[in-house]
Design a protein around this motif. Sequence first.
Motif, PDB file in Angstrom:
ATOM      1  N   ASP A 187       0.848  -1.193   0.000  1.00  0.00           N
ATOM      2  CA  ASP A 187       0.000   0.000   0.000  1.00  0.00           C
ATOM      3  C   ASP A 187       0.889   1.251   0.000  1.00  0.00           C
ATOM      4  N   GLN A 191       1.078   4.016  -2.887  1.00  0.00           N
ATOM      5  CA  GLN A 191       0.758   5.411  -2.562  1.00  0.00           C
ATOM      6  C   GLN A 191       1.896   6.347  -2.978  1.00  0.00           C
ATOM      7  N   HIS A 257      -5.636   2.983  -6.874  1.00  0.00           N
ATOM      8  CA  HIS A 257      -6.434   3.053  -5.653  1.00  0.00           C
ATOM      9  C   HIS A 257      -7.935   2.957  -5.913  1.00  0.00           C
ATOM     10  N   HIS A 271      -6.597  -4.356   1.256  1.00  0.00           N
ATOM     11  CA  HIS A 271      -6.396  -3.155   0.445  1.00  0.00           C
ATOM     12  C   HIS A 271      -5.017  -3.106  -0.232  1.00  0.00           C
TER      13      HIS A 271
HETATM   14 FE   LIG Z   1      -3.832   2.942   0.047  1.00  0.00          FE
END
Ligand SMILES: [Fe+2]
Length: 384
Positions: A187, A191, A257, A271
Amino acid sequence: MSLPIKIPVIYHGVGALDQLKNFKENRILIVTDKTISKLYGAQLLSYFEKKEVKIFDEVEPDPKDTAVIKGGDVARKFKPELIIGIGGGSAMDAAKAAYFLYGQQSLKLYDMNVMIEYNLKEKSKLVLIPTTSGTGSEHTPGLVVTNTQTGQKVSLASFELIPSAVILDPTLALRMPQKLTVATGLDALTQAIESATSKMVSDFTQALNLYAIKTLFEYLPKAAGEDAGDIKVRAKVHNAASMAGIAFGNSGLGLAHSCGHALGGAFHIPHGITVGVMLPYVIEFNKPECKDKYVEILECLNITGVKDPTAKLSSMVKDILKKLKTPLSIKELSVSENDWKQNFEKLVNWTKGDIITMINPRMASEEHIKKIFQYAYEGRVIDF
Ligand SMILES: [Fe+2]
């Protein structure tokens, strides 16, 4: 429009959690989940002797709006001077929601509007403490909840949800199991790369993005592998993830995302795994708008003079996915052809309606979204 960059006070390093004993507030609400409550409940309470403390530990992964609203009700009854969110992204998001609902007693969760000023800090202070290294939620104005009516993951935001202080203690990250290290680390990497290629990137956020990308490429496989018990390695990943949080909280994210949110809502996959799997396809799709940014990212990784920077960056992400034993396609995430077909329209609609899709560097039409999903399902290189 120029938005100011807001960064909380950051306490960091081994033992930073002990800073909690210096907070002056007397009524403290701790928002967390059962695992963290069990692991750190006694330690947290030891910081607040002779103070009124309430622990709300009913947060679950991918928190439902109902659970998050319950946290808000607890805050409204308890009337804290300080709200502490400790845990992964879900716990910190739930703490943000409780802070909002407590700060604005007459409003409902879905009333939250990024354009409105709420003066939330008049009621209480918010402090966030990540125990995973990835979501960056401790720095962002947003939170994600699952709408229990539709099953969709919904993003809400207010710039007042950026806390007054963040505590980054890498000893907390040491307790993360390997799978969680991988998911949250992916993640963070996604990001940082989406923030670095955003149209809203600035010199300030890019410095954080590039350092985070370089650090995560080097240290994430170590933290998820044989150096999992090395506090210095854990600190590198913990800090890099938080830096990416500051950056994307200001620069925004992209299609990995919005597609990832839809996949998570439909198939209940963590996620970090959904966004990590989507990342190479989104890098390839964004090629026409992001070639120069890819060169900049590769340069910070000491890679220069490559013929096709897009293919190189995409393959480097695939390599790290392989190192972390993460699938390279949606099909390999155990999504059957039947489930895929049944959920396809919903996935496309959710992605289309996700506000993050609007800020992806390359404009994505409905046709594009359909093709990106189909290519990512089959594991094909994007060629459109
Ligand atoms: Fe994220």
